[in-house]
Design a protein around this motif. Structure first.
Motif, PDB file in Angstrom:
ATOM      1  N   GLN A  43       0.823  -1.212   0.000  1.00 42.25           N
ATOM      2  CA  GLN A  43       0.000   0.000   0.000  1.00 42.25           C
ATOM      3  C   GLN A  43       0.859   1.265   0.000  1.00 42.25           C
ATOM      4  OE1 GLN A  43      -2.469  -0.592   3.460  1.00 42.25           O
ATOM      5  NE2 GLN A  43      -4.106  -1.577   2.285  1.00 42.25           N
ATOM      6  N   SER A  44       2.058   1.172   0.530  1.00 42.35           N
ATOM      7  CA  SER A  44       2.925   2.354   0.617  1.00 42.35           C
ATOM      8  C   SER A  44       3.667   2.650  -0.679  1.00 42.35           C
ATOM      9  CB  SER A  44       3.944   2.166   1.748  1.00 42.35           C
ATOM     10  OG  SER A  44       4.877   1.145   1.427  1.00 42.35           O
ATOM     11  N   ILE A  45       3.675   1.713  -1.612  1.00 41.78           N
ATOM     12  CA  ILE A  45       4.433   1.901  -2.849  1.00 41.78           C
ATOM     13  C   ILE A  45       3.901   3.086  -3.650  1.00 41.78           C
ATOM     14  CG2 ILE A  45       4.895   0.883  -5.129  1.00 41.78           C
ATOM     15  CD1 ILE A  45       5.328  -1.787  -3.730  1.00 41.78           C
ATOM     16  N   PHE A 159       8.315  -0.492  -8.199  1.00 35.27           N
ATOM     17  CA  PHE A 159       8.880   0.258  -7.070  1.00 35.27           C
ATOM     18  C   PHE A 159      10.396   0.390  -7.212  1.00 35.27           C
ATOM     19  CE2 PHE A 159      10.714   0.072  -2.727  1.00 35.27           C
ATOM     20  CZ  PHE A 159      10.204   1.256  -2.218  1.00 35.27           C
ATOM     21  N   ILE A 160      11.066  -0.693  -7.537  1.00 38.40           N
ATOM     22  CA  ILE A 160      12.529  -0.683  -7.667  1.00 38.40           C
ATOM     23  C   ILE A 160      12.975   0.185  -8.836  1.00 38.40           C
ATOM     24  CG2 ILE A 160      14.545  -2.113  -8.169  1.00 38.40           C
ATOM     25  CD1 ILE A 160      13.155  -4.386  -6.623  1.00 38.40           C
ATOM     26  N   ILE A 216      -1.427   4.148 -12.553  1.00 38.13           N
ATOM     27  CA  ILE A 216      -1.442   2.752 -13.011  1.00 38.13           C
ATOM     28  C   ILE A 216      -1.579   1.810 -11.822  1.00 38.13           C
ATOM     29  CG2 ILE A 216      -0.034   0.941 -14.079  1.00 38.13           C
ATOM     30  CD1 ILE A 216       1.176   3.222 -15.838  1.00 38.13           C
ATOM     31  N   ILE A 217      -0.831   2.091 -10.765  1.00 39.99           N
ATOM     32  CA  ILE A 217      -0.908   1.265  -9.560  1.00 39.99           C
ATOM     33  C   ILE A 217      -2.283   1.381  -8.915  1.00 39.99           C
ATOM     34  CG2 ILE A 217      -0.025   0.985  -7.212  1.00 39.99           C
ATOM     35  CD1 ILE A 217       2.712   1.825  -8.284  1.00 39.99           C
ATOM     36  N   GLN A 218      -2.806   2.591  -8.853  1.00 40.87           N
ATOM     37  CA  GLN A 218      -4.115   2.812  -8.231  1.00 40.87           C
ATOM     38  C   GLN A 218      -5.204   2.056  -8.966  1.00 40.87           C
ATOM     39  OE1 GLN A 218      -5.227   6.692  -6.457  1.00 40.87           O
ATOM     40  NE2 GLN A 218      -6.771   6.775  -8.054  1.00 40.87           N
ATOM     41  N   VAL A 219      -5.196   2.127 -10.292  1.00 43.36           N
ATOM     42  CA  VAL A 219      -6.195   1.413 -11.088  1.00 43.36           C
ATOM     43  C   VAL A 219      -6.025  -0.091 -10.932  1.00 43.36           C
ATOM     44  CG1 VAL A 219      -6.939   0.888 -13.443  1.00 43.36           C
ATOM     45  CG2 VAL A 219      -6.524   3.251 -12.767  1.00 43.36           C
TER      46      VAL A 219
END
Length: 231
Positions: A43-45, A159-160, A216-219
């Motif tokens: 969730q923090s990403i 993330f990386i 993109i992550i949120q979707v």
């Protein structure tokens, strides 16, 4: 890196760790489990990517409150395009949307000599309105098979990559050095041949690129998008 600088960086972890320890003491069966730790990390990403994206803006003295609205609009664009192109539609839709929005913001900020904090409030209203119109005030759902980028191992890979890119820009690029020069003393930076307007233009575009990834992550993790209200 010397010990003093390392300690200064580690201090940033003290407040969140202190809060987490309080909850761990109150509910150890929940907050000390591996599943909870993994969920918190995942969730923090998105928050980390947003923070990285606006870091150059903040260093260069650009205050932009509209990134939340930008993420919402990019998410809506990604969901619509995913219906034609699947997961690639989410990626291309979000990127195209934020690049257009970022270009618009950068051009207006450069042309209108108004404090960035003030003009970003106008951007927030405009972009949020576009998001509400595009989403028709409903939640847009993306197919479950197109949410792979919000799952392991893709999420960690994103993330990386995004963290590595920000580290390289900050540590080793001429652009990063110029941003720090402007943030340190703009008058001296100008006398050294640095053009603040051009650098700030780039900081806004980089921020928009990172907002696309956040969208993109949120979707992908929320399996859809919706217009954000009350920004």
């Amino acid at each position: 890196m010397d010990i003093k600088k390392m300690m200064e960086k580690l201090i940033a972890f003290v407040p969140p760790m202190a809060v987490y320890l309080v909850f761990a003491v109150l509910r150890p069966e929940t907050f000390l489990s591996g599943g909870t730790l993994l969920m918190i990390f995942m969730q923090s990403i998105q928050s980390a990517i947003i923070a990285w994206g606006i870091s150059f803006n903040m260093t260069a003295g650009v205050v932009d409150f509209s990134v939340g609205a930008e993420i919402a609009l990019a998410g809506v664009a990604g969901v619509y395009l995913s219906r034609l192109m699947g997961v690639w539609g989410i990626v291309l839709g979000a990127l195209a949307c934020t690049m257009v929005v970022g270009l618009f913001k950068a051009i207006v900020m450069d042309a209108v000599k108004v404090n960035s904090m003030v003009i970003s409030i106008a951007f927030t209203y405009i972009i949020a309105s576009l998001s509400a119109l595009a989403a028709s005030k409903t939640t847009l759902v993306v197919s479950a098979k197109d949410t792979m980028l919000g799952e392991l191992p893709f999420l960690v890979a994103i993330f990386i990559v995004m963290g590595g890119l920000m580290y390289l820009l900050n540590k080793y690029s001429t652009f990063g050095a110029k941003v720090r020069a402007i943030g340190g003393n703009e008058t001296i930076a100008i006398s050294s041949g640095i053009r603040p307007n051009r650098i700030r233009f780039m900081t806004v575009m980089i921020a928009s690129f990172y907002m696309a990834v956040a969208a993109i992550i949120q979707v992908s993790r929320g399996a859809g998008a919706a217009a954000t209200q009350g920004l």
